[in-house]
Write an enzyme that holds these catalytic residues in place. Structure first.
Site, short mmCIF file in Angstrom:
data_model
loop_
_atom_site.label_atom_id
_atom_site.label_comp_id
_atom_site.label_asym_id
_atom_site.label_seq_id
_atom_site.Cartn_x
_atom_site.Cartn_y
_atom_site.Cartn_z
N LYS A 1 79.75 70.75 9.12
CA LYS A 1 78.90 71.67 8.37
C LYS A 1 79.73 72.25 7.24
O LYS A 1 80.96 72.34 7.34
CB LYS A 1 78.42 72.82 9.28
CG LYS A 1 77.16 73.47 8.78
CD LYS A 1 75.93 72.69 9.20
CE LYS A 1 74.66 73.31 8.74
NZ LYS A 1 73.49 72.62 9.32
N GLY B 1 58.66 81.86 10.18
CA GLY B 1 59.28 81.18 9.03
C GLY B 1 58.29 80.24 8.40
O GLY B 1 57.55 79.52 9.11
N GLY C 1 59.25 78.23 5.51
CA GLY C 1 60.02 77.49 4.52
C GLY C 1 59.83 76.00 4.79
O GLY C 1 58.78 75.57 5.30
N ASN C 2 60.86 75.22 4.51
CA ASN C 2 60.73 73.77 4.70
C ASN C 2 60.25 73.44 6.12
O ASN C 2 59.26 72.73 6.30
CB ASN C 2 62.08 73.10 4.39
CG ASN C 2 62.05 71.61 4.60
OD1 ASN C 2 61.88 71.14 5.73
ND2 ASN C 2 62.16 70.85 3.53
N GLY D 1 59.15 75.55 8.81
CA GLY D 1 57.95 76.24 9.32
C GLY D 1 56.67 75.79 8.65
O GLY D 1 55.63 75.61 9.30
P1 NAD Z 1 64.04 77.68 4.35
O1 NAD Z 1 65.01 78.53 3.61
O2 NAD Z 1 63.27 76.63 3.64
O3 NAD Z 1 62.95 78.60 5.11
C1 NAD Z 1 63.26 79.72 5.88
C2 NAD Z 1 62.02 80.57 6.07
O4 NAD Z 1 62.37 81.72 6.86
C3 NAD Z 1 61.42 81.12 4.79
O5 NAD Z 1 60.01 81.02 4.87
C4 NAD Z 1 61.81 82.60 4.79
O6 NAD Z 1 60.89 83.42 4.10
C5 NAD Z 1 61.77 82.86 6.26
N1 NAD Z 1 62.49 84.06 6.65
C6 NAD Z 1 63.60 84.61 6.11
N2 NAD Z 1 63.93 85.75 6.73
C7 NAD Z 1 63.00 85.91 7.71
C8 NAD Z 1 62.79 86.89 8.70
N3 NAD Z 1 63.59 87.95 8.83
N4 NAD Z 1 61.75 86.72 9.54
C9 NAD Z 1 60.92 85.67 9.41
N5 NAD Z 1 61.06 84.72 8.50
C10 NAD Z 1 62.10 84.84 7.65
O7 NAD Z 1 64.92 77.06 5.51
P2 NAD Z 1 64.56 75.80 6.40
O8 NAD Z 1 65.18 74.58 5.81
O9 NAD Z 1 63.11 75.81 6.72
O10 NAD Z 1 65.42 76.13 7.70
C11 NAD Z 1 64.94 77.05 8.68
C12 NAD Z 1 65.80 76.91 9.92
O11 NAD Z 1 65.73 75.57 10.39
C13 NAD Z 1 67.29 77.22 9.71
O12 NAD Z 1 67.80 77.77 10.91
C14 NAD Z 1 67.89 75.83 9.51
O13 NAD Z 1 69.27 75.78 9.83
C15 NAD Z 1 67.05 75.04 10.50
N6 NAD Z 1 67.02 73.60 10.24
C16 NAD Z 1 66.55 73.11 9.07
C17 NAD Z 1 66.53 71.73 8.87
C18 NAD Z 1 65.97 71.13 7.63
O14 NAD Z 1 65.87 69.89 7.57
N7 NAD Z 1 65.55 71.90 6.65
C19 NAD Z 1 67.01 70.86 9.88
C20 NAD Z 1 67.47 71.40 11.08
C21 NAD Z 1 67.47 72.78 11.25
#
Ligand code: NAD
Length: 420
Positions: free
Chosen positions: A111, A223, A225-226, A228
């Site tokens: 990482k 969440g 983001g990507n 959720g």
């Molecule tokens: P992202 O930045 O696209 O989305 C994160 C979301 O969380 C956003 O909608 C943001 O508004 C929301 N958020 C922030 N603070 C918050 C809070 N206090 N309460 C509720 N929601 C809140 O990130 P992502 O890529 O969707 O990643 C989310 C999680 O999934 C992370 O833990 C990441 O490590 C994990 N993850 C992501 C991937 C990937 O392919 N993107 C793969 C494995 C794990």
């Protein structure tokens, strides 16, 4: 650009080690054998200068931790966040090691991250920060050495700049050095929503093949983001009822289910899910404690801790975020009879399609989207079955079972190489 406003570190690495000790005890793995997994193989910390738009030079701190390369080149994302620190990157690199082993792809774990808030910087500053970071770590990465990818606050455009910088230094094309790239630079079809799709395949399989998930389950997703957003989209397209979602500005609830398609349109135009018509506004804390069948944390670490674990009513918790449930909370949930599908299994779809992207890059031969999804489903279901088999055999929880599957595969590789 991904949108995480706050990351809570807690003692992520200590938590991860406690989980490992527990798995070792349950499966009778000799304590001495676990020694090889108690520390990362390599830690690189860099401090590098970047010229800001106003002409001033600012220094940034970055990390790259290569935790284990027993099973193959190390693999893991790069995070841009003000809370990035060595403890967090170490924990995330350890989880990447386990995750790749749980889904049985030929990678170790790594990482990286830079400690800064991209929201405070222009796009051109973010580009220069990304390129400078690569100049400082380029000797330590490579298609057969260590392969970065996006994580919180990084995206395909940033991967494109990083790839370009690496290729300029090396003097030849090397798309296999980084995954999560835009399609036009060798990215894989399906990668964008692969993390969510992998988790959705597990949920669907559990619903069809176990009695853990009831008919017509109610679902809450933290969440948007990507992970959720795509999770909510896929599940609603499959006919599941999503009753609540949230982002950093708060959550929304409707007991009859949300119209996810229109909600995505609102998120795109207004930047938040809050205020969606016909819904009740709730806080993120309230979302976690809703009386639903399935809770899907998809935002940040340490969301369910010993302080709120006993208030969680969901029967099943599918960890799509990394580390959303603390070690103490996990014990409380387990005692209360909840089923927690751990992050190292639930969200492994992302790294699985990153692996497919790398395979396609190394071969220079690209697959259609259906082929990617077909292979992803096979990997996820096969990993779920392996973990489920260990749940039954050791009469333990899913996290411990997933740790046992992963640790045994890694230790076997170390043993075969003569390092154990
Ligand atoms: P992202 O930045 O696209 O989305 C994160 C979301 O969380 C956003 O909608 C943001 O508004 C929301 N958020 C922030 N603070 C918050 C809070 N206090 N309460 C509720 N929601 C809140 O990130 P992502 O890529 O969707 O990643 C989310 C999680 O999934 C992370 O833990 C990441 O490590 C994990 N993850 C992501 C991937 C990937 O392919 N993107 C793969 C494995 C794990």
């Amino acid at each position: 650009m991904a949108d995480v406003s706050e990351t809570v570190n807690g003692n992520l690495f200590d938590n991860a080690m406690e989980d490992m000790e527990k798995a070792g005890e349950v499966a009778n793995i000799p304590v001495e054998s676990l020694e090889v997994l108690r520390k990362p193989k390599r830690i690189l910390q860099v401090t590098f200068p970047v010229k800001m738009d106003d002409g001033k030079i600012k220094y940034f701190e970055g990390y790259r931790v290569q935790y284990s390369d027993a099973r193959g080149p190390t693999k893991g994302g790069i995070r841009f966040h003000p809370a990035v620190c060595l403890d967090e990157i170490k924990a995330l690199s350890f989880w990447m090691t386990l995750k790749c082993a749980v889904v049985d792809i030929p990678y170790g774990g790594a990482k990286g991250g830079i400690t800064f808030n991209p929201k405070d910087h222009s796009l051109s500053e973010i580009e220069r920060i990304s390129r400078s970071y690569i100049r400082y770590i380029h000797k330590f990465i490579g298609p057969r050495i260590d392969i970065p990818a996006p994580d919180v606050y990084t995206n395909p455009q940033i991967m494109a700049w990083m790839l370009d910088e690496y290729e300029k230094i090396e003097g030849h094309h090397a798309p296999g050095v980084i995954t999560g790239k835009p399609i036009d630079l060798g990215g894989s079809l399906g990668r964008e929503y692969s993390t969510s799709m992998g988790g959705a395949y597990i949920l669907k399989y559990m619903k069809e093949n176990t009695d853990i998930i009831p008919d017509n389950p109610s679902i809450a997703v933290q969440g948007f983001g990507n992970v959720g957003l795509h999770m909510s989209r896929i599940l609603s397209e499959w006919g599941y009822k999503i009753v609540a979602v949230s982002d950093s500005r708060g959550g929304i609830y409707s007991k009859d289910g949300l119209d996810i398609k229109n909600l995505i349109a609102q998120k795109e135009s207004k930047g938040t899910v809050v205020g969606f018509s016909g819904t009740e506004k709730i806080t993120n804390e309230e979302l976690l404690e809703l009386d639903v069948d399935v809770l899907i944390p998809s935002a940040l670490e340490n969301q369910i801790t010993k302080h709120n674990a006993s208030n969680i009513k969901a029967r099943i918790i599918l960890e799509m975020a990394n580390g959303p449930v603390s070690f103490e909370a996990d014990k409380i949930l387990h005692k209360a009879g909840k089923t927690v599908i751990p992050d190292i299994l639930a969200n492994a779809g992302g790294v699985t399609v990153s692996y497919f992207e790398w395979v396609q890059n190394l071969n220079g031969f690209y697959w259609i989207e259906d082929e990617v999804l077909f292979k992803l489903e096979n990997v996820m279901i096969s990993a779920f079955k392996d973990v489920y088999g260990h749940v039954e055999r050791f009469k333990t929880d899913y996290r411990t079972a997933a740790y046992i599957v992963a640790i045994n595969r890694i230790l076997s590789a170390e043993q075969l190489k003569g390092s154990l």
